[in-house]
Design a protein around this motif. Sequence first.
Motif, PDB file in Angstrom:
ATOM      1  N   GLY A 112       0.957  -1.542  -0.209  1.00  0.00           N
ATOM      2  CA  GLY A 112       0.311   0.259   0.417  1.00  0.00           C
ATOM      3  C   GLY A 112       1.010   0.786  -0.154  1.00  0.00           C
ATOM      4  O   GLY A 112       0.623   2.557  -0.845  1.00  0.00           O
ATOM      5  N   VAL A 113       2.062   1.541   0.609  1.00  0.00           N
ATOM      6  CA  VAL A 113       2.789   2.168   0.944  1.00  0.00           C
ATOM      7  C   VAL A 113       3.636   2.714   0.166  1.00  0.00           C
ATOM      8  O   VAL A 113       3.158   4.371  -1.023  1.00  0.00           O
ATOM      9  CB  VAL A 113       4.414   2.292   1.631  1.00  0.00           C
ATOM     10  N   LEU A 114       3.943   1.805  -0.944  1.00  0.00           N
ATOM     11  CA  LEU A 114       4.929   1.775  -2.603  1.00  0.00           C
ATOM     12  C   LEU A 114       3.607   2.432  -3.175  1.00  0.00           C
ATOM     13  O   LEU A 114       4.090   3.127  -4.365  1.00  0.00           O
ATOM     14  CB  LEU A 114       4.772   0.453  -2.454  1.00  0.00           C
ATOM     15  N   LEU A 115       2.428   2.036  -2.955  1.00  0.00           N
ATOM     16  CA  LEU A 115       1.340   2.338  -4.479  1.00  0.00           C
ATOM     17  C   LEU A 115       1.366   3.550  -4.366  1.00  0.00           C
ATOM     18  O   LEU A 115       1.025   4.496  -4.678  1.00  0.00           O
ATOM     19  CB  LEU A 115       0.338   1.639  -4.525  1.00  0.00           C
ATOM     20  N   TYR A 116       0.985   4.637  -2.848  1.00  0.00           N
ATOM     21  CA  TYR A 116       0.217   5.151  -2.851  1.00  0.00           C
ATOM     22  C   TYR A 116       1.662   6.984  -2.854  1.00  0.00           C
ATOM     23  O   TYR A 116       1.668   7.586  -3.094  1.00  0.00           O
ATOM     24  CB  TYR A 116      -0.200   5.401  -0.693  1.00  0.00           C
ATOM     25  N   LEU A 117       3.208   6.482  -2.568  1.00  0.00           N
ATOM     26  CA  LEU A 117       4.229   7.044  -2.892  1.00  0.00           C
ATOM     27  C   LEU A 117       4.594   6.948  -4.358  1.00  0.00           C
ATOM     28  O   LEU A 117       5.362   7.789  -4.751  1.00  0.00           O
ATOM     29  CB  LEU A 117       4.873   6.857  -1.988  1.00  0.00           C
ATOM     30  N   ALA A 118       4.229   5.915  -5.301  1.00  0.00           N
ATOM     31  CA  ALA A 118       4.816   5.857  -6.571  1.00  0.00           C
ATOM     32  C   ALA A 118       4.717   6.493  -6.969  1.00  0.00           C
ATOM     33  O   ALA A 118       5.649   7.347  -8.285  1.00  0.00           O
ATOM     34  CB  ALA A 118       3.976   4.759  -7.180  1.00  0.00           C
ATOM     35  N   PRO A 119       2.760   7.987  -7.272  1.00  0.00           N
ATOM     36  CA  PRO A 119       3.071   8.784  -8.034  1.00  0.00           C
ATOM     37  C   PRO A 119       5.030  10.136  -7.619  1.00  0.00           C
ATOM     38  O   PRO A 119       5.057  10.567  -8.576  1.00  0.00           O
ATOM     39  CB  PRO A 119       2.062   9.549  -7.918  1.00  0.00           C
ATOM     40  N   ALA A 120       4.658   9.970  -6.945  1.00  0.00           N
ATOM     41  CA  ALA A 120       5.447  10.856  -5.949  1.00  0.00           C
ATOM     42  C   ALA A 120       7.232  10.461  -6.624  1.00  0.00           C
ATOM     43  O   ALA A 120       7.569  11.071  -6.697  1.00  0.00           O
ATOM     44  CB  ALA A 120       5.999  11.081  -4.375  1.00  0.00           C
ATOM     45  N   GLY A 121       7.326   9.006  -6.809  1.00  0.00           N
ATOM     46  CA  GLY A 121       8.930   9.245  -6.913  1.00  0.00           C
ATOM     47  C   GLY A 121       8.762   9.464  -8.365  1.00  0.00           C
ATOM     48  O   GLY A 121      10.148   9.124  -9.030  1.00  0.00           O
ATOM     49  N   LEU A 122       7.925   9.215  -9.266  1.00  0.00           N
ATOM     50  CA  LEU A 122       7.805   9.874 -10.780  1.00  0.00           C
ATOM     51  C   LEU A 122       7.950  10.797 -10.967  1.00  0.00           C
ATOM     52  O   LEU A 122       8.753  11.418 -11.926  1.00  0.00           O
ATOM     53  CB  LEU A 122       6.592   8.982 -11.344  1.00  0.00           C
ATOM     54  N   VAL A 123       7.933  11.592 -10.041  1.00  0.00           N
ATOM     55  CA  VAL A 123       8.250  13.221 -10.108  1.00  0.00           C
ATOM     56  C   VAL A 123       9.982  13.249  -9.354  1.00  0.00           C
ATOM     57  O   VAL A 123      10.355  14.050 -10.812  1.00  0.00           O
ATOM     58  CB  VAL A 123       7.721  14.281  -8.881  1.00  0.00           C
ATOM     59  N   ILE A 124      10.446  12.911  -8.886  1.00  0.00           N
ATOM     60  CA  ILE A 124      11.357  12.753  -8.294  1.00  0.00           C
ATOM     61  C   ILE A 124      12.330  12.201  -9.688  1.00  0.00           C
ATOM     62  O   ILE A 124      13.350  13.154  -9.990  1.00  0.00           O
ATOM     63  CB  ILE A 124      12.110  12.069  -6.886  1.00  0.00           C
ATOM     64  N   GLY A 192      13.644  32.929  -1.661  1.00  0.00           N
ATOM     65  CA  GLY A 192      12.519  32.416  -2.609  1.00  0.00           C
ATOM     66  C   GLY A 192      13.123  31.947  -3.644  1.00  0.00           C
ATOM     67  O   GLY A 192      12.011  31.378  -3.693  1.00  0.00           O
ATOM     68  N   TRP A 193      14.281  32.645  -4.771  1.00  0.00           N
ATOM     69  CA  TRP A 193      13.824  31.599  -5.745  1.00  0.00           C
ATOM     70  C   TRP A 193      14.682  30.382  -5.661  1.00  0.00           C
ATOM     71  O   TRP A 193      14.700  29.773  -6.497  1.00  0.00           O
ATOM     72  CB  TRP A 193      15.326  32.416  -6.779  1.00  0.00           C
ATOM     73  N   ALA A 194      15.931  30.635  -4.354  1.00  0.00           N
ATOM     74  CA  ALA A 194      16.255  28.987  -4.550  1.00  0.00           C
ATOM     75  C   ALA A 194      15.128  27.864  -3.760  1.00  0.00           C
ATOM     76  O   ALA A 194      14.976  26.647  -4.122  1.00  0.00           O
ATOM     77  CB  ALA A 194      17.032  29.127  -3.297  1.00  0.00           C
ATOM     78  N   ALA A 195      13.840  28.578  -3.188  1.00  0.00           N
ATOM     79  CA  ALA A 195      12.680  27.687  -2.829  1.00  0.00           C
ATOM     80  C   ALA A 195      11.909  27.148  -4.154  1.00  0.00           C
ATOM     81  O   ALA A 195      11.228  26.148  -3.806  1.00  0.00           O
ATOM     82  CB  ALA A 195      11.957  28.547  -1.866  1.00  0.00           C
ATOM     83  N   TYR A 196      12.194  27.805  -4.517  1.00  0.00           N
ATOM     84  CA  TYR A 196      11.136  27.111  -6.447  1.00  0.00           C
ATOM     85  C   TYR A 196      10.503  26.262  -6.803  1.00  0.00           C
ATOM     86  O   TYR A 196      10.205  24.815  -6.621  1.00  0.00           O
ATOM     87  CB  TYR A 196      11.174  28.046  -7.392  1.00  0.00           C
ATOM     88  N   GLN A 197      12.368  25.306  -6.713  1.00  0.00           N
ATOM     89  CA  GLN A 197      12.631  24.129  -7.246  1.00  0.00           C
ATOM     90  C   GLN A 197      11.917  22.785  -6.757  1.00  0.00           C
ATOM     91  O   GLN A 197      10.921  22.254  -6.714  1.00  0.00           O
ATOM     92  CB  GLN A 197      13.554  23.516  -7.920  1.00  0.00           C
ATOM     93  N   PRO A 198      12.289  22.632  -4.977  1.00  0.00           N
ATOM     94  CA  PRO A 198      11.973  22.227  -4.544  1.00  0.00           C
ATOM     95  C   PRO A 198      10.100  22.710  -3.974  1.00  0.00           C
ATOM     96  O   PRO A 198       9.912  20.940  -3.392  1.00  0.00           O
ATOM     97  CB  PRO A 198      12.995  22.308  -2.949  1.00  0.00           C
ATOM     98  N   TRP A 199      10.314  23.273  -3.757  1.00  0.00           N
ATOM     99  CA  TRP A 199       8.372  23.517  -3.288  1.00  0.00           C
ATOM    100  C   TRP A 199       7.896  23.077  -4.768  1.00  0.00           C
ATOM    101  O   TRP A 199       6.591  22.444  -4.407  1.00  0.00           O
ATOM    102  CB  TRP A 199       7.779  25.104  -3.688  1.00  0.00           C
ATOM    103  N   ALA A 200       8.097  23.261  -6.233  1.00  0.00           N
ATOM    104  CA  ALA A 200       7.878  22.937  -7.380  1.00  0.00           C
ATOM    105  C   ALA A 200       7.282  21.127  -6.932  1.00  0.00           C
ATOM    106  O   ALA A 200       6.459  20.608  -7.844  1.00  0.00           O
ATOM    107  CB  ALA A 200       7.819  23.186  -8.538  1.00  0.00           C
ATOM    108  N   LEU A 201       8.373  20.424  -7.022  1.00  0.00           N
ATOM    109  CA  LEU A 201       8.380  19.283  -6.916  1.00  0.00           C
ATOM    110  C   LEU A 201       7.527  18.629  -5.437  1.00  0.00           C
ATOM    111  O   LEU A 201       6.785  17.783  -6.201  1.00  0.00           O
ATOM    112  CB  LEU A 201       9.609  18.391  -6.615  1.00  0.00           C
ATOM    113  N   MET A 202       7.896  19.019  -4.471  1.00  0.00           N
ATOM    114  CA  MET A 202       6.916  18.902  -3.151  1.00  0.00           C
ATOM    115  C   MET A 202       5.475  18.927  -3.442  1.00  0.00           C
ATOM    116  O   MET A 202       4.752  17.882  -3.303  1.00  0.00           O
ATOM    117  CB  MET A 202       7.103  19.606  -2.193  1.00  0.00           C
ATOM    118  N   THR A 203       4.810  19.768  -4.225  1.00  0.00           N
ATOM    119  CA  THR A 203       3.283  20.107  -4.341  1.00  0.00           C
ATOM    120  C   THR A 203       2.841  19.704  -5.243  1.00  0.00           C
ATOM    121  O   THR A 203       1.872  18.589  -5.442  1.00  0.00           O
ATOM    122  CB  THR A 203       3.206  21.251  -4.018  1.00  0.00           C
TER     123      THR A 203
END
Length: 672
Positions: A112-124, A192-203
Motif C-alpha cells: 500500500g505504501v509503495l502504491l501511495y508513494l509511486a506517483p511522488a517517485g515519478l516526480v523525483i 525565495g528563488w532557491a525554494a522554487y524548485q523543491p517547492w514545485a517538486l514537493m507540491t
Amino acid sequence: MCFDIRMHTGTTVEHNQASVTGFSTAETQPDALSPLRTIVHMLVTGAVAAVATVVAWFIMSRPSLPAYNTSYVLKALSSVGSVLVILFAAVSVYYVLHPRPSWSNWQRRVLGVLLYLAPAGLVITSIGIPLAATSLYLDGVSVDQAFRTQFLSRLTDTPGWVDMAYPDMPSFYPGLWFFTGGLFARMTGLAGWAAYQPWALMTLAAAFSMLVPLWRHLTGSLASGATVALVTAVATLHVAPEEPYAAIVAVGMPAAMVMTRHALLGSRWALFGVMVYLGLSANLYTLFTALSALSVVVMAIAAAIREKGIRPLLKLLAMGIGSILIALLGWLPYLHALLTQPHGPTGKAQHYLPKDGTELMMPFFNVSALGVLALIGLVWLVARHRQDDARALLVGILTAYGWAVASMAMPVLGTTLLGFRVALPIALLFAVAGALAIIDLRGVGMPKFYPATVDPAKSRGVTRVFAAILAFGTLYYAIDIPMNHEKKIDTAYTDADGNARRGDRMPADATVYYAQVDEHLVEKLGKRSGSTILTDEQHFMSFYPYHAYQAMTAHYANPLGEFERRNEEIESWTQITDPDELIAAMDRAAEEEGWTAPDALVLRGEVPAEEGGPAGSDATPMEEAEFSYLIADDIYPNQPNVRFRTVHFPASAFQKHWDVTQIGPFAVAVRN
C-alpha cells in the motif's frame, strides 16, 4: 496510518467495479475507503510524499553531477529511476490483486505504501533528477518563470496576500501556492528563488500521491486508484509541469467531475469535496477553476432536466456558495480594492493568442502512448456514455472543448479565454477515461460491448492486452518526460541563479553584478522590503525582494497598478533634463496617483566621470550620457504579444538629488 489492502477475487471484482460503472458507497466495497478515511489518507499521504520529495531533493543536490545539457548522465539516471518506480508499482498492483495467503499485515501495508508513494517517485525521477545539478526549475527564470520567481521571493520576504511587484497592494494573481511556498522557504532558510524548485517538486508529488486514496475511494480498489493516479501523474509531467500550481489543480479535475455526479445524487461528502476543490483552486489557478465550475453547472442543469426537479440545482447552489466563500479568503482584498480604488483594464491577462490557441487538442489522433490511451478512453466514453461516471468525464471534455472554441471566437471582442491552456485538462480527462476503460474491461469484460461475438476467454485476453498497453505506455511516457522538456531543462541550466551561477558551470551574464547592486542599494536605502525600484532587470527583481515601480508586463501586472498609465508617466520622465523637474514629476505622480515614488533606479548605461563613472578620455560627456530603460507594450493581437522598446533617461537629470554609481553595466541611481 493504515494501508488496508484486503483484496477481492472472483465475483467480488465485478461488484467492486460498481463504483466505476455506477455510484455505490465506499462501505459496500471490500477494498474501498470510507469518506472520512479517504480524507485522512489523502492528508497523511500528501504530507509523507512532500517530506520524502524534499529529502530526495536535498540528497540529489549534494553530489557534483554533470549538467543535463552537457551530459546524458542525468538522463540515464532518470530513466533508471522511472523504470524502477513503474516496476515496483506494477508488481505491487499484481500482488494487491493476487495476494499471497501467507503474507502478514505489514507486508500488505508495504504494498500500500509503495502504491501511495509511486506517483511522488515519478516526480523525483522524471523532473527532480534531470534538475539535480541546477538550483532552478523548468524554464529557469526566463519569460513567465521570471514573474513566478518574483512572486515567490516577494511572499518569502513579506508573508501575506500582497502583490508581487507594487507596494501596498493586494495581489490579483492567485497566491495560495506562492504564500505556502514562502512559508516553506522561511522554515527552511532558503531564499525565495532557491525554494522554487523543491517547492514545485514537493507540491506536484503531494498532489499526485493524494490522488491514489481519492481514486481508491471512487473506484473501490487500491489497484485501480493507483493506476489512475500514475496515469494522471505521467500525463501531467509529460504535458505541462512547468506551472506546478496550475498542474495540481488540473490533476484534480477528472476526480472533481466524478465527485460532482456523486454530489448531485445526494452524497454530502462528495458535495463537500467539490466545494473545497473549487474554493482552493480559485486561489491557485482561476482558469481551471472556471472550467471546472462551468462543467459542474452543465452537469447540474442536465440532471435537473432529467429529473424534472430543482434538487440538483439546490445542490449546485450549495456547492457554489461554499466554494465562493472559500475563494473569497484570498480574493476579497483584491475585489474590495477593485471596487473602491482607481484601476486599469482587468482583462490584460487574457491578451495572448499563440498558435496552440487556434487549434484543438485531440490526443487520440497522436501516435504516442498517450494517444493510444486517449483512443481507448474515447471508445469507452462513447460506448458507456449512458453510465454516470463516463458521462461526467464526457461533460468535462465537451466543456473544455467548448471553452477552447469560444476562446478562438473571442478575439473579435478584443480578448481570449486562454484556450490553449485547456490542453492539459483535455489530456488528463482522456487519459483517466482510458485508464478507467481498462479497469472497466477487467470487471465487466468485452461481452458487455459485443456479447454476441466475444466469449469470456477472449475477453480476458483482450483485457490483458489493454493492461500491457497501459503498463508499457506509462513506462515509455515516463522515460520520455525529460526529453519532452529538454529545452525547459536546458534553460534551467543556462540561466544564472540568484548566486550568479549557471548549472552548466559556464560564465554567467550581467547577473554577476546583481549582488553588488543589491549591496549598494541596501547600504544606501537600509532595506530591501519596502524600497521601490524602477528597473527593467527582470531577473534582479526575481532574486531580490524589492518592490517594483513598474511590473514586468501588462499581462501579469495588477490592474490596480494602472500599468499603461505608469508607462506613460515613466516615458514622460525621459524627456526631463532638469534634476529639480524630475524629482517634482515623481513626487507629483506619487501625490496625485498614489504611486509610491521610486527610491532608486537600476538602468543600463555609462555614468559620466564627474558623477562617479569611469574616468578617462573616452568617458561620455554629461550632455551626451543616457541611461536606457525598456518599456513593455501590450501589442495583442500580435504574436509575440509584448513589444519591448528602449527609452533613455538623460544623465543630466540625475546631477542633483541622486547618488549615481556605476556597477558593471548598470547605472544605479539612489535618491538622496
